[in-house]
Design a protein around this motif. Structure first.
Motif, short mmCIF file in Angstrom:
data_model
loop_
_atom_site.label_atom_id
_atom_site.label_comp_id
_atom_site.label_asym_id
_atom_site.label_seq_id
_atom_site.Cartn_x
_atom_site.Cartn_y
_atom_site.Cartn_z
N MET A 183 0.81 -1.20 0.00
CA MET A 183 0.00 0.00 0.00
C MET A 183 0.85 1.27 0.00
O MET A 183 0.34 2.34 -0.15
CB MET A 183 -0.92 0.01 1.21
N ARG A 184 2.18 1.11 0.19
CA ARG A 184 3.10 2.25 0.17
C ARG A 184 4.21 1.98 -0.84
O ARG A 184 4.83 0.93 -0.80
CB ARG A 184 3.71 2.45 1.55
N ALA A 185 4.46 2.94 -1.71
CA ALA A 185 5.51 2.75 -2.71
C ALA A 185 6.90 3.01 -2.11
O ALA A 185 7.86 2.35 -2.47
CB ALA A 185 5.28 3.67 -3.90
N PHE A 186 6.99 3.95 -1.19
CA PHE A 186 8.26 4.33 -0.58
C PHE A 186 8.07 4.57 0.90
O PHE A 186 6.98 4.96 1.33
CB PHE A 186 8.79 5.63 -1.22
N PRO A 187 9.12 4.41 1.69
CA PRO A 187 9.01 4.79 3.11
C PRO A 187 8.92 6.32 3.21
O PRO A 187 9.28 7.04 2.27
CB PRO A 187 10.30 4.28 3.73
N LYS A 188 8.44 6.80 4.33
CA LYS A 188 8.38 8.24 4.55
C LYS A 188 9.81 8.79 4.49
O LYS A 188 10.72 8.25 5.12
CB LYS A 188 7.74 8.52 5.91
N HIS A 189 10.00 9.85 3.69
CA HIS A 189 11.34 10.37 3.47
C HIS A 189 11.31 11.86 3.16
O HIS A 189 10.25 12.42 2.87
CB HIS A 189 12.01 9.62 2.29
N ASN A 190 12.45 12.50 3.23
CA ASN A 190 12.57 13.90 2.86
C ASN A 190 13.81 14.07 1.98
O ASN A 190 14.63 13.17 1.87
CB ASN A 190 12.64 14.81 4.08
N HIS A 191 13.90 15.22 1.34
CA HIS A 191 15.03 15.54 0.47
C HIS A 191 15.60 16.88 0.91
O HIS A 191 14.85 17.81 1.17
CB HIS A 191 14.58 15.66 -0.99
N ARG A 192 16.89 16.97 0.97
CA ARG A 192 17.53 18.23 1.41
C ARG A 192 17.53 19.30 0.32
O ARG A 192 17.49 20.48 0.62
CB ARG A 192 18.93 17.96 1.88
N LEU A 195 3.08 8.79 0.24
CA LEU A 195 1.73 8.54 -0.27
C LEU A 195 1.32 7.12 0.11
O LEU A 195 2.11 6.18 -0.07
CB LEU A 195 1.68 8.69 -1.80
N VAL A 196 0.11 6.97 0.61
CA VAL A 196 -0.40 5.68 1.05
C VAL A 196 -1.75 5.42 0.40
O VAL A 196 -2.63 6.28 0.42
CB VAL A 196 -0.56 5.64 2.59
N ASN A 197 -1.90 4.25 -0.21
CA ASN A 197 -3.18 3.86 -0.81
C ASN A 197 -4.12 3.39 0.29
O ASN A 197 -3.86 2.39 0.95
CB ASN A 197 -2.95 2.74 -1.83
#
Length: 69
Positions: free
Chosen positions: A1-10, A53-55
């Motif tokens: 249900m999630r394509a990527f883990p929660k993350h940020n970009h600098r 993003l979470v489905n």
């Protein structure tokens, strides 16, 4: 249900255009509903801009992701 883990970009910005389905956008400690037709901008930053993003819908969540990278 999630394509990527929660993350940020600098330094990298991301934009998502939701094509089909519905779900949730997690940004920092906030949660927002998303659905087909929504455009989402995610700015660079620290943990407060971490996003995912979470489905949560009954069908597949399809989106187009574009970044400045």
């Amino acid at each position: 249900m999630r394509a990527f883990p929660k993350h940020n970009h600098r330094a990298n910005e991301e934009m998502f255009f939701v094509l089909e389905g519905s779900g949730e956008l997690h940004v920092g400690d906030q949660t927002y509903p998303v659905r087909a037709g929504d455009i989402i901008g995610c700015p660079p930053g620290g943990p407060d801009t971490a996003h995912q993003l979470v489905n949560t819908g009954a069908t597949e969540l399809k989106y187009l992701a574009v970044s400045t990278r």
